[in-house]
Design a protein around this motif. Structure first.
Motif, PDB file in Angstrom:
ATOM      1  N   ARG A  67      37.414  35.526  42.458  1.00 59.14           N
ATOM      2  CA  ARG A  67      37.793  34.185  42.028  1.00 59.14           C
ATOM      3  C   ARG A  67      36.624  33.225  42.210  1.00 59.14           C
ATOM      4  O   ARG A  67      35.650  33.535  42.911  1.00 59.14           O
ATOM      5  CB  ARG A  67      39.000  33.695  42.833  1.00 59.14           C
TER       6      ARG A  67
ATOM      7  N   GLN B 254      36.243  33.235  34.739  1.00 57.20           N
ATOM      8  CA  GLN B 254      37.069  32.241  35.428  1.00 57.20           C
ATOM      9  C   GLN B 254      36.256  31.002  35.801  1.00 57.20           C
ATOM     10  O   GLN B 254      35.080  31.086  36.147  1.00 57.20           O
ATOM     11  CB  GLN B 254      37.664  32.831  36.700  1.00 57.20           C
TER      12      GLN B 254
ATOM     13  N   ASN C 242      42.825  39.472  32.425  1.00 56.29           N
ATOM     14  CA  ASN C 242      42.327  38.660  33.537  1.00 56.29           C
ATOM     15  C   ASN C 242      41.240  37.712  33.038  1.00 56.29           C
ATOM     16  O   ASN C 242      40.240  38.158  32.478  1.00 56.29           O
ATOM     17  CB  ASN C 242      41.747  39.550  34.641  1.00 56.29           C
ATOM     18  N   PRO C 243      41.452  36.384  33.226  1.00 54.48           N
ATOM     19  CA  PRO C 243      42.666  35.743  33.733  1.00 54.48           C
ATOM     20  C   PRO C 243      43.778  35.755  32.683  1.00 54.48           C
ATOM     21  O   PRO C 243      43.488  35.803  31.485  1.00 54.48           O
ATOM     22  CB  PRO C 243      42.213  34.319  34.051  1.00 54.48           C
TER      23      PRO C 243
ATOM     24  N   PRO D  57      36.698  27.268  38.241  1.00 56.16           N
ATOM     25  CA  PRO D  57      37.553  26.570  39.202  1.00 56.16           C
ATOM     26  C   PRO D  57      38.302  25.443  38.503  1.00 56.16           C
ATOM     27  O   PRO D  57      37.814  24.883  37.514  1.00 56.16           O
ATOM     28  CB  PRO D  57      36.555  26.016  40.228  1.00 56.16           C
TER      29      PRO D  57
ATOM     30  N   THR E 200      35.264  27.940  46.250  1.00 57.19           N
ATOM     31  CA  THR E 200      35.994  26.721  46.568  1.00 57.19           C
ATOM     32  C   THR E 200      35.357  26.002  47.757  1.00 57.19           C
ATOM     33  O   THR E 200      34.496  26.553  48.459  1.00 57.19           O
ATOM     34  CB  THR E 200      37.462  27.027  46.922  1.00 57.19           C
TER      35      THR E 200
ATOM     36  N   ALA F  93      34.382  37.986  36.970  1.00 61.72           N
ATOM     37  CA  ALA F  93      35.818  37.806  37.196  1.00 61.72           C
ATOM     38  C   ALA F  93      36.510  37.363  35.916  1.00 61.72           C
ATOM     39  O   ALA F  93      37.504  36.646  35.940  1.00 61.72           O
ATOM     40  CB  ALA F  93      36.065  36.803  38.317  1.00 61.72           C
TER      41      ALA F  93
END
Length: 363
Positions: free
Chosen positions: A128, A157, A287-288, A159, A131, A154
């Motif tokens: 992910r 992806q 994914n996602p 944030p 963060t 990933a």
């Protein structure tokens, strides 16, 4: 019987549709288009990084990113190593933070350590985006933090905007420079619904690719304030990146820049539509689940070799090449592939594709 590599390559070439990426001109077609564009715009070669073409292109990219200055470089590897070196030099600290799946960590033969003696600290989870909580867990001092937008490994992806703002706020609190690995930043604006300058505003330096998304021959741009870019030019010279003529790389990106950027909203919408159509197919996961960019990863409950044979059979029957390389996952028996949505997929609707993907997933 499985196809040989040569037979598979020939089959792929014979397919009338490929759903991955953009239409690719042959070298001869690309060079003819490039020659016509250069003639129409009276382009002259740059000379070791100086000249109207390269300077105008650098200014245009800097403007898009909302940064005072930018410098063109022959590769993203060079651009990001230079950014890391500048921030380490400024901090007097040979330690940088990066995502576990950063290009620097996975695809550059540890160049940051071998060439620049920089220690890289992994920050966050490989599945992910990074963060603020991930940064808060880092107890070591860092010279800079590299943040990839979006994360290719990933499934493209990003944030959430609030998460990105929180990460930037903590970095400012720590007086920690942020560098953006924006190799695919061009694909991120549609998800955020903000300008490239707004997305880049909280970053002290930004790298963007001129071939990923834009379709140039090769190259990258590194942007920041005037002092940062001046240092970047110095390091570019030291690393042999100031080529005598970079005009072919620059012109090939410049002639497509506006049209490619204008296409990104449609590509993102098509990606979301495909993901929605694939949702719920037995033996397949996206994914996602809701794409963040015009890129996603498809996971299949089958071994790579089995899927490749199924893909080949589908290609023979339909003339449509569905997926490229299949890779094993950490879960035994499962495989995944990366799908990057370019203009090719705009030509094929879900009614045609979904049954073929169901056949690929279920056999």
């Amino acid at each position: 019987m499985p196809l040989t590599p040569d037979e598979r390559k020939l089959l792929q070439q014979q397919c009338r549709h490929h759903i991955n990426g953009f239409h690719s001109p042959s070298p001869a077609e690309q060079f003819r288009a490039l020659a016509d564009w250069c003639e129409a715009h009276q382009v002259e070669h740059d000379n070791y990084g100086s000249g109207e073409l390269i300077e105008h292109f650098e200014q245009k990219i800097a403007g898009l990113l909302g940064k005072p200055a930018a410098v063109f470089m022959p590769s993203g590897v060079m651009a990001q190593l230079i950014a890391a070196q500048i921030w380490a030099e400024q901090a007097g600290l040979p330690r940088i933070g990066l995502h576990p799946t950063s290009h620097l960590a996975l695809h550059e033969e540890q160049a940051h350590a071998a060439l620049l003696r920089l220690h890289a600290v992994p920050v966050g989870d490989r599945l992910r985006p990074m963060t603020a909580a991930d940064l808060a867990d880092v107890k070591q001092a860092l010279a800079c933090l590299l943040v990839e937008l979006p994360i290719r490994e990933a499934g493209g992806q990003l944030p959430a905007w609030d998460e990105l703002m929180a990460l930037q706020a903590l970095a400012r609190q720590r007086q920690l420079p942020l560098h953006m690995d924006g190799a695919r930043l061009w694909e991120s604006r549609a998800y955020y619904g903000k300008s490239y300058a707004d997305i880049a505003a909280g970053f002290d330096s930004v790298y963007v690719s001129t071939y990923k998304g834009l379709g140039g021959i090769a190259g990258a741009v590194l942007a920041g304030d005037a002092g940062f870019v001046a240092q970047a030019r110095l390091w570019q010279r030291r690393l042999g990146g100031t080529l005598v003529h970079q005009s072919p790389m620059i012109a090939s990106a410049a002639m497509q820049l506006d049209a490619r950027l204008a296409l990104m909203d449609a590509l993102y919408q098509r990606t979301c539509s495909l993901a929605q159509g694939l949702a719920g197919l037995p033996g397949l996961r996206v994914n996602p689940a809701t794409p963040h960019t015009n890129m996603l990863h498809l996971y299949f409950d089958a071994e790579p070799e089995v899927l490749q044979d199924r893909r080949d059979a589908i290609a023979k029957d339909s003339g449509i090449w569905l997926v490229n390389r299949m890779r094993p996952t950490d879960v035994p028996g499962w495989s995944y592939t990366e799908l990057y949505v370019g203009d090719r997929l705009l030509e094929i609707d879900n009614a045609t594709l979904i049954p073929l993907f169901a056949q690929l997933a279920q056999g």
